[in-house]
Motif scaffolding. Structure first.
Motif, mmCIF file in Angstrom:
data_model
loop_
_atom_site.group_PDB
_atom_site.id
_atom_site.type_symbol
_atom_site.label_atom_id
_atom_site.label_comp_id
_atom_site.label_asym_id
_atom_site.label_seq_id
_atom_site.Cartn_x
_atom_site.Cartn_y
_atom_site.Cartn_z
ATOM 1 N N ILE A 1 0.998 -1.240 -0.096
ATOM 2 C CA ILE A 1 -0.148 -0.035 -0.039
ATOM 3 C C ILE A 1 0.741 1.364 0.011
ATOM 4 C CG2 ILE A 1 -1.467 0.936 1.488
ATOM 5 C CD1 ILE A 1 -2.809 -1.410 1.726
ATOM 6 N N ILE A 2 1.577 1.483 1.377
ATOM 7 C CA ILE A 2 2.508 2.606 0.713
ATOM 8 C C ILE A 2 3.637 2.418 -0.417
ATOM 9 C CG2 ILE A 2 4.283 2.890 2.014
ATOM 10 C CD1 ILE A 2 4.502 1.798 4.561
ATOM 11 N N MET A 3 4.323 1.274 -1.027
ATOM 12 C CA MET A 3 4.317 1.919 -2.462
ATOM 13 C C MET A 3 3.435 2.443 -3.059
ATOM 14 S SD MET A 3 6.039 -2.007 -2.831
ATOM 15 C CE MET A 3 6.362 -1.927 -4.761
ATOM 16 N N ASN A 4 1.996 2.249 -3.767
ATOM 17 C CA ASN A 4 0.478 2.399 -4.254
ATOM 18 C C ASN A 4 1.340 4.005 -3.619
ATOM 19 O OD1 ASN A 4 0.881 0.309 -5.315
ATOM 20 N ND2 ASN A 4 -1.096 -0.579 -4.196
ATOM 21 N N THR A 5 0.682 4.256 -2.604
ATOM 22 C CA THR A 5 0.843 5.790 -2.545
ATOM 23 C C THR A 5 2.181 6.441 -2.949
ATOM 24 O OG1 THR A 5 -0.352 5.246 -0.351
ATOM 25 C CG2 THR A 5 0.890 7.093 -0.360
ATOM 26 N N ILE A 6 3.244 6.517 -2.892
ATOM 27 C CA ILE A 6 4.436 6.710 -3.481
ATOM 28 C C ILE A 6 4.552 7.141 -5.078
ATOM 29 C CG2 ILE A 6 7.324 6.815 -2.876
ATOM 30 C CD1 ILE A 6 6.040 7.219 -0.723
ATOM 31 N N ARG A 7 4.126 5.373 -5.515
ATOM 32 C CA ARG A 7 4.233 5.566 -6.616
ATOM 33 C C ARG A 7 3.230 6.721 -7.461
ATOM 34 N NH1 ARG A 7 3.153 0.329 -7.899
ATOM 35 N NH2 ARG A 7 5.384 -0.543 -7.640
ATOM 36 N N GLU B 1 8.065 10.385 2.049
ATOM 37 C CA GLU B 1 7.426 10.439 2.546
ATOM 38 C C GLU B 1 7.232 9.217 3.344
ATOM 39 O OE1 GLU B 1 4.884 10.782 -1.279
ATOM 40 O OE2 GLU B 1 5.310 12.088 -1.606
ATOM 41 N N GLY B 2 7.665 7.268 2.766
ATOM 42 C CA GLY B 2 7.480 6.658 3.074
ATOM 43 C C GLY B 2 7.833 6.312 5.745
ATOM 44 N N VAL B 3 8.862 7.619 5.420
ATOM 45 C CA VAL B 3 9.295 7.747 6.509
ATOM 46 C C VAL B 3 8.039 8.394 7.825
ATOM 47 C CG1 VAL B 3 10.793 8.507 8.219
ATOM 48 C CG2 VAL B 3 11.677 8.120 6.452
ATOM 49 N N ILE B 4 7.569 8.950 7.341
ATOM 50 C CA ILE B 4 6.526 10.100 7.600
ATOM 51 C C ILE B 4 4.892 9.161 7.801
ATOM 52 C CG2 ILE B 4 4.978 11.960 8.066
ATOM 53 C CD1 ILE B 4 6.743 13.440 6.560
ATOM 54 N N VAL C 1 10.818 3.279 4.743
ATOM 55 C CA VAL C 1 11.409 3.206 3.740
ATOM 56 C C VAL C 1 11.358 2.087 2.853
ATOM 57 C CG1 VAL C 1 13.456 3.098 3.917
ATOM 58 C CG2 VAL C 1 12.445 4.608 5.395
ATOM 59 N N ILE C 2 11.250 0.906 3.001
ATOM 60 C CA ILE C 2 11.595 -0.009 2.199
ATOM 61 C C ILE C 2 9.913 0.267 0.480
ATOM 62 C CG2 ILE C 2 11.150 -2.497 1.517
ATOM 63 C CD1 ILE C 2 11.465 -3.366 4.121
ATOM 64 N N GLY C 3 8.739 0.419 1.409
ATOM 65 C CA GLY C 3 7.540 0.531 0.369
ATOM 66 C C GLY C 3 8.370 1.100 -1.000
ATOM 67 N N SER C 4 8.753 2.740 -0.134
ATOM 68 C CA SER C 4 9.322 3.860 -1.200
ATOM 69 C C SER C 4 10.354 3.619 -1.572
ATOM 70 C CB SER C 4 9.991 5.434 0.165
ATOM 71 O OG SER C 4 8.725 5.674 0.968
ATOM 72 N N VAL C 5 11.527 3.441 -1.369
ATOM 73 C CA VAL C 5 12.805 2.958 -2.171
ATOM 74 C C VAL C 5 12.508 1.834 -3.094
ATOM 75 C CG1 VAL C 5 14.925 1.497 -2.615
ATOM 76 C CG2 VAL C 5 14.113 3.299 -0.275
ATOM 77 N N THR C 6 11.246 0.321 -2.921
ATOM 78 C CA THR C 6 11.238 0.067 -3.960
ATOM 79 C C THR C 6 10.446 0.317 -5.235
ATOM 80 O OG1 THR C 6 10.840 -2.319 -2.211
ATOM 81 C CG2 THR C 6 10.029 -2.485 -4.158
ATOM 82 N N SER C 7 9.461 1.578 -4.569
ATOM 83 C CA SER C 7 8.293 2.021 -5.869
ATOM 84 C C SER C 7 8.931 3.111 -6.472
ATOM 85 C CB SER C 7 7.236 3.012 -5.049
ATOM 86 O OG SER C 7 7.627 3.824 -4.169
ATOM 87 N N ILE C 8 10.422 3.456 -6.108
ATOM 88 C CA ILE C 8 10.816 5.289 -6.966
ATOM 89 C C ILE C 8 12.029 4.297 -8.021
ATOM 90 C CG2 ILE C 8 12.705 5.676 -5.267
ATOM 91 C CD1 ILE C 8 12.238 8.255 -6.207
ATOM 92 N N ARG C 9 12.566 2.885 -7.834
ATOM 93 C CA ARG C 9 13.267 2.736 -7.814
ATOM 94 C C ARG C 9 13.706 2.761 -9.918
ATOM 95 N NH1 ARG C 9 15.089 -3.193 -5.527
ATOM 96 N NH2 ARG C 9 13.295 -3.595 -7.218
ATOM 97 N N LYS C 10 12.479 2.112 -10.893
ATOM 98 C CA LYS C 10 12.456 1.998 -11.630
ATOM 99 C C LYS C 10 12.182 3.146 -12.462
ATOM 100 C CE LYS C 10 7.755 0.974 -12.603
ATOM 101 N NZ LYS C 10 6.579 -0.312 -12.967
#
Length: 299
Positions: free
Chosen positions: A188-194, A224-227, A286-295
């Motif tokens: 869910i965090i990945m989708n938010t950041i994505r 964003e992910g940390v907050i 942090v995991i959700g953020s880093v994963t979503s922005i990588r590509k």
């Protein structure tokens, strides 16, 4: 890192959260659910461990001797028991000492023992055995059964094994549930950041082409992910503290029989849970953020 740069990252991170408020709330709720389950699991597991420790300290093995053994036989028996592996201490209790202890336990009702003395004391010679660990109870019991002269053995092996099994099953179930909820939270965090990344993909491309480093682009999304992780962790902890205190108080009020069990105090539980939950929540973010922005950084 310069203060102005940190201020820029924070501003961009907060801006991203505001622009996707609905998904931000959904991410926070997902982290809250994960942290709540983790907190509940820790409260139960730590209290079970605490109860086991109390049992370890209080539950020994009582061995009662048959007939009327001589002093020499009692000493020989004590020596044999002391040599059993995992036996920490052996205390001999004479029938007279046992009778006095019973009178003390019964307090005002000790009159029921009136008339009993050394000549007609029905209690047996016994040993109170203290173990190194409650886990060794089974092996010590097996060794005691091989000693002649023992008439009866009292122990709490069944209760102990039941609590140990319950603790083990609960710990495994908690870890599985936390893993599942952790994966759901990260998704869910990945989708938010994505969504935030997609909305700003043109800006990200321009920043890449003008030479911005990946970390310069990445930091606002990590913030964003940390907050999300911090807010999602703090809320259930603040709600959980008074609930835990109330539950323990209610257990003592409605079930007086369990007053013999000492549960962990609220402070003892949450002084451990707070930092662990905060770190776990931040890691999820942090995991959700880093994963979503990588590509999106591969321009």
């Amino acid at each position: 890192m310069r203060p102005s740069t940190i201020k820029y990252f924070l501003k961009e991170g907060l801006s991203g959260l505001k622009k996707n408020l609905l998904m931000t709330v959904a991410s926070i709720v997902a982290v809250m659910a994960c942290i709540s389950i983790m907190s509940f699991s820790y409260c139960v597991a730590s209290n079970l461990q605490h109860i086991l420790q109390q049992m370890e300290d209080s539950i020994g093995i009582s061995v009662f001797l048959g007939g009327n053994p001589t002093s020499q036989e009692i000493e020989e028996m004590k020596t044999k028991i002391s040599k059993i592996d995992h036996v920490l201490d052996v205390q001999y209790i004479s029938p007279g000492d046992a009778l006095e202890a019973l009178k003390k336990d019964w307090g005002a009702d000790e009159d029921i023992f009136e008339g009993l003395d050394e000549t007609n004391n029905p209690l047996s010679h016994s040993f109170q055995i203290t173990l190194e660990s409650i886990d060794n109870q089974g092996s010590v019991l097996a060794a005691l059964k091989g000693i002649d002269g023992i008439d009866n053995i009292r122990h709490g092996q069944t209760e102990t094994e039941l609590i140990m099994k319950a603790n083990k099953v609960f710990n495994i179930a908690s870890i599985l549930v936390m893993l599942i909820l952790g994966v759901i939270s990260v998704m869910i965090i990945m989708n938010t950041i994505r969504i935030s990344v997609v909305n700003r993909r043109v800006e990200i491309n321009i920043m890449k082409y003008v030479g911005a480093t990946d970390w310069f682009i990445r930091w606002p999304f990590i913030i964003e992910g940390v907050i999300i992780g911090l807010v999602g962790a703090v809320i259930p902890l603040l709600i959980g503290m008074p609930i835990y205190a109330k539950v323990i108080s209610s257990l003592y009020s409605y079930f007086p029989v369990i007053k013999m069990i000492q549960f962990l105090l609220t402070g003892d539980v949450f002084i451990v849970l707070f930092p662990v939950a905060l770190v776990f929540g931040v890691l999820l973010g942090v995991i959700g953020s880093v994963t979503s922005i990588r590509k999106h950084l591969q321009v």
